[in-house]
Design a protein around this motif. Structure first.
Motif, PDB file in Angstrom:
ATOM      1  N   MET A 177       0.543   2.358  -6.587  1.00 40.93           N
ATOM      2  CA  MET A 177       0.020   1.182  -5.871  1.00 40.93           C
ATOM      3  C   MET A 177       0.824   0.891  -4.606  1.00 40.93           C
ATOM      4  N   PHE A 178       2.150   1.114  -4.676  1.00 41.80           N
ATOM      5  CA  PHE A 178       2.973   0.934  -3.460  1.00 41.80           C
ATOM      6  C   PHE A 178       2.469   1.878  -2.378  1.00 41.80           C
ATOM      7  N   GLU A 179       2.171   3.119  -2.820  1.00 42.75           N
ATOM      8  CA  GLU A 179       1.751   4.140  -1.862  1.00 42.75           C
ATOM      9  C   GLU A 179       0.406   3.760  -1.234  1.00 42.75           C
ATOM     10  N   LEU A 180      -0.512   3.289  -2.086  1.00 45.54           N
ATOM     11  CA  LEU A 180      -1.818   2.872  -1.576  1.00 45.54           C
ATOM     12  C   LEU A 180      -1.648   1.706  -0.598  1.00 45.54           C
ATOM     13  N   ASP A 181      -0.767   0.786  -0.962  1.00 44.49           N
ATOM     14  CA  ASP A 181      -0.542  -0.387  -0.109  1.00 44.49           C
ATOM     15  C   ASP A 181       0.029   0.040   1.248  1.00 44.49           C
ATOM     16  N   SER A 182       0.899   1.044   1.225  1.00 41.40           N
ATOM     17  CA  SER A 182       1.525   1.472   2.484  1.00 41.40           C
ATOM     18  C   SER A 182       0.490   2.066   3.444  1.00 41.40           C
TER      19      SER A 182
END
Lengths: 379, 263
Positions: A177-182
């Protein structure tokens, strides 16, 4: 590929959960992001954040709650009383705020008035409002009480090893999810705010293995897509109280903006930290969940929350912030006022919206405000 | 000859302003119809007839108001906030705070040095503090909205209403009428209650002078004077044009900007 997330975000009983139910899986609903869902997962139970979407009237809930109460717990009570949560094997109520705490009493009473509306497993989970060492000890005790109740009621085993494995799985999902958010922070955005938010909401609904597997595939798809969004659009952030309503994000984006960040009761703000995967897993969960002061239910951490929002604004190159709260939400109602004042002083345009929860919202007025806010930013 | 127009389809009334650059050629106000497109067609047609023009003569039209998305002939839509701000600035160039009270909502808008909207606030889902409140109360008193403004000027002892809720205030009006209180004192009380409600919004956003008022309710002298008294500041009157037309005027001025931008 987004369909599974959209289905989960738009229905209170998504297809994926119904299928698992048919295979004998238990489902337990919970009301607050401060509940460590890993515990339910370790007991082979599907944890599902309770949502009030699909509520069209409050005829039952209004007779239990007074008129000056946020419509979110009212919607939950309405759905419970009318039997819409028939698929739940249990429910856990937390002290997210006073309105949610009272859901415990109201639902118990409604259980005696509306036959079958109270699940056989019904647990009150207390969460401290501070994170001092004594509060963490109390929180650990609360988690252990929950574990014991689950064990005796459902006759399940919840071992430390199982909790550790659940923590690892949940952490894996958080990293994705962090990666998607980035991917929303860059100038060329590859995912709409509505779709990103659908993923976040689905993360609280879908069986975690399925969610993680689908998220990995979706992330790969988003990274390789040629569809670019956000060009010449105003980049907005949405903050504030409970919102699991995709339509609000869609409405903002229909007005010509792109939502590149959120700091809402549902969503990425609850996934900000990882849980320590070593040591006592219960203590690690208590430490992580209580260290999250992103919600104003945690007393005395306004500066931290403000800094967190400022950091996100900078990271996502936000042009303006929409601060929403459900009417009569004391916590976010006052917090939004303080935050608006602080952010406007830094030259960040903000707009506050007070609204009813979910489908009870009147979109016409909100649309006018969003349009006016975008015109203000553009002028 | 560049002709531009603004069309404001509100909940109670629809307005149109036709301009040739900075000169107003014709204006029109009608009661809104059930369908926004019908209101828009009729109000613009009437205004065009007054100006001796036809729709193809108009180069650019901006739509605003709650019905803006349903106006068939507009080239662009803008929110009421931006249009009222623009219109008010034209009517009262020194305005920094604009109080717009329309049929179904009330907005307070603050302008920066350049006349752009720097902040706004609007009431939510409640009739009190809107034209609808006055309409309901006038109906209860069997007088027109116009008369409601005028009668309160004669009042020596305005009645204090306990509630600003439209439903409760209605019950209070009946009570005072039945008890034989003077019509002017009841009317003044209603206007005062309305002004009190609006002043809360003004306080929430902060006052910056000069203040000006737009929207249909600004023509109610009772509310106007009460608001001045509560806020402790003079409110500048729009003298160049009917302030109810500020939204449509702003829309026409924005249409003019669009034409200039193209040139």
């Amino acid at each position: 590929m987004i369909d599974i997330f959209l289905n989960a975000a738009r229905t209170i009983e998504p297809n994926a959960v119904s299928e698992e139910k048919q295979h004998g899986k238990l489902v337990v609903g919970y009301t607050c992001s401060y509940l460590p869902a890993e515990i339910l997962h370790a007991a082979h139970i599907i944890p599902m954040r309770l949502r009030g979407i699909e509520t069209h009237s409050l005829e039952i809930a209004d007779s239990y709650y007074g008129p000056f109460i946020c419509t979110f717990p009212k919607c939950l009570l309405q759905l419970a009383s009318q039997g819409s949560y028939h698929f739940l094997d249990g429910a856990i109520i937390s002290t997210g705020c006073d309105g949610m705490r009272r859901l415990d009493e109201c639902w118990r009473k409604a259980g005696s008035d509306y036959h079958g509306s109270l699940p056989s497993f019904f647990h009150y989970f207390d969460v401290p409002h501070k994170r001092e060492s004594y509060a963490i000890s109390w929180f650990i005790e609360e988690i252990r009480k929950l574990i014991q109740h689950l064990k005796t009621h459902f006759n399940v085993k919840i071992t430390d090893d199982a909790i550790r494995q659940s923590i690892q799985l949940y952490n894996h999902g958080r990293r994705l999810m962090f990666e998607l958010d980035s991917l929303r922070h860059t100038e060329q955005v590859r995912i709409s705010g509505a779709h990103a938010f659908a993923v976040s909401v689905a993360g609280t609904i879908l069986p975690r293995e399925l969610f993680t597997e689908q998220l990995a595939l979706f992330l790969n798809h988003v990274k390789n897509t040629n569809t670019i969004m956000g060009k010449n659009q105003k980049r907005l952030m949405v903050v504030g109280s409970v919102n699991d309503d995709l339509e609000l994000i869609e409405l903002i984006e229909q007005c010509g903006a792109i939502v590149v960040s959120e700091h809402l009761c549902f969503g990425i703000r609850n996934e900000d930290d990882l849980v320590n995967e070593t040591g006592d897993p219960v203590a690690a969960l208590a430490d992580r969940y209580l260290s999250n002061s992103a919600c104003p239910r945690m007393f005395g951490y306004f500066s931290e929350r403000l800094n967190l929002v400022k950091e996100k604004i900078q990271k996502a190159h936000v042009h303006g912030v929409i601060m929403q709260n459900i009417r009569f939400c004391d916590l976010h109602g006052s917090e939004n006022g303080l935050m608006e004042h602080a952010l406007e002083a830094l030259g960040i345009p903000c707009m506050r919206i007070e609204r009813e929860y979910g489908s009870l919202t009147e979109t016409g007025r909100i649309k006018m405000r969003i349009q006016a806010f975008l015109e203000r930013i553009e002028s | 000859m560049t002709i531009i127009a603004g069309c404001d389809v509100g909940s109670l009334t629809s307005k149109a302003v036709i301009m040739q650059q900075d000169k107003i050629l014709a204006v029109e106000i009608i009661k809104s119809k059930a369908k926004p497109q019908e209101s828009a067609n009729l109000v613009l047609e009437n205004a065009l007839t007054k100006a001796g023009l036809k729709l193809p003569d108009v180069q650019f039209i901006v739509g605003t108001g709650y019905g803006r998305d349903h106006i068939p002939f507009v080239h662009k839509t803008m929110s009421e906030i931006s249009c009222h701000a623009r219109g008010a600035k034209w009517l009262v160039p020194s305005a920094k705070t604009i109080i717009d009270i329309g049929g179904q909502d009330c907005k307070v808008i603050k302008l920066d040095k350049t006349g752009n909207v720097s902040k706004f606030i609007a009431n939510d889902k409640c009739a009190s503090g809107t034209g609808r409140f006055l309409e309901v109360m006038a109906r209860m008193m069997n007088i027109s909205i116009q008369e409601l403004g005028e009668v309160s000027e004669k009042s020596k002892q305005p009645i204090q209403f306990a509630s600003m809720c439209t439903v409760w205030a209605q019950a209070d009006v009946v009570k005072y009428l039945n008890s034989g209180f003077a019509l002017e004192d009841i009317g003044a009380g209603i206007n005062m209650a309305m002004a009190n409600r609006v002043s809360m919004l003004v306080s929430a956003i902060g006052i910056e002078t000069d203040i000006c008022m737009t929207g249909g309710v600004s023509k109610n002298s009772g509310v106007f004077v009460s608001l001045e008294r509560i806020l402790g500041h003079k409110i500048k009157k729009a003298r160049k044009l009917d302030p109810q037309l500020a939204g449509a005027l702003g829309a026409a001025l924005i249409a003019n900007d669009q034409i200039k931008g193209r040139a």
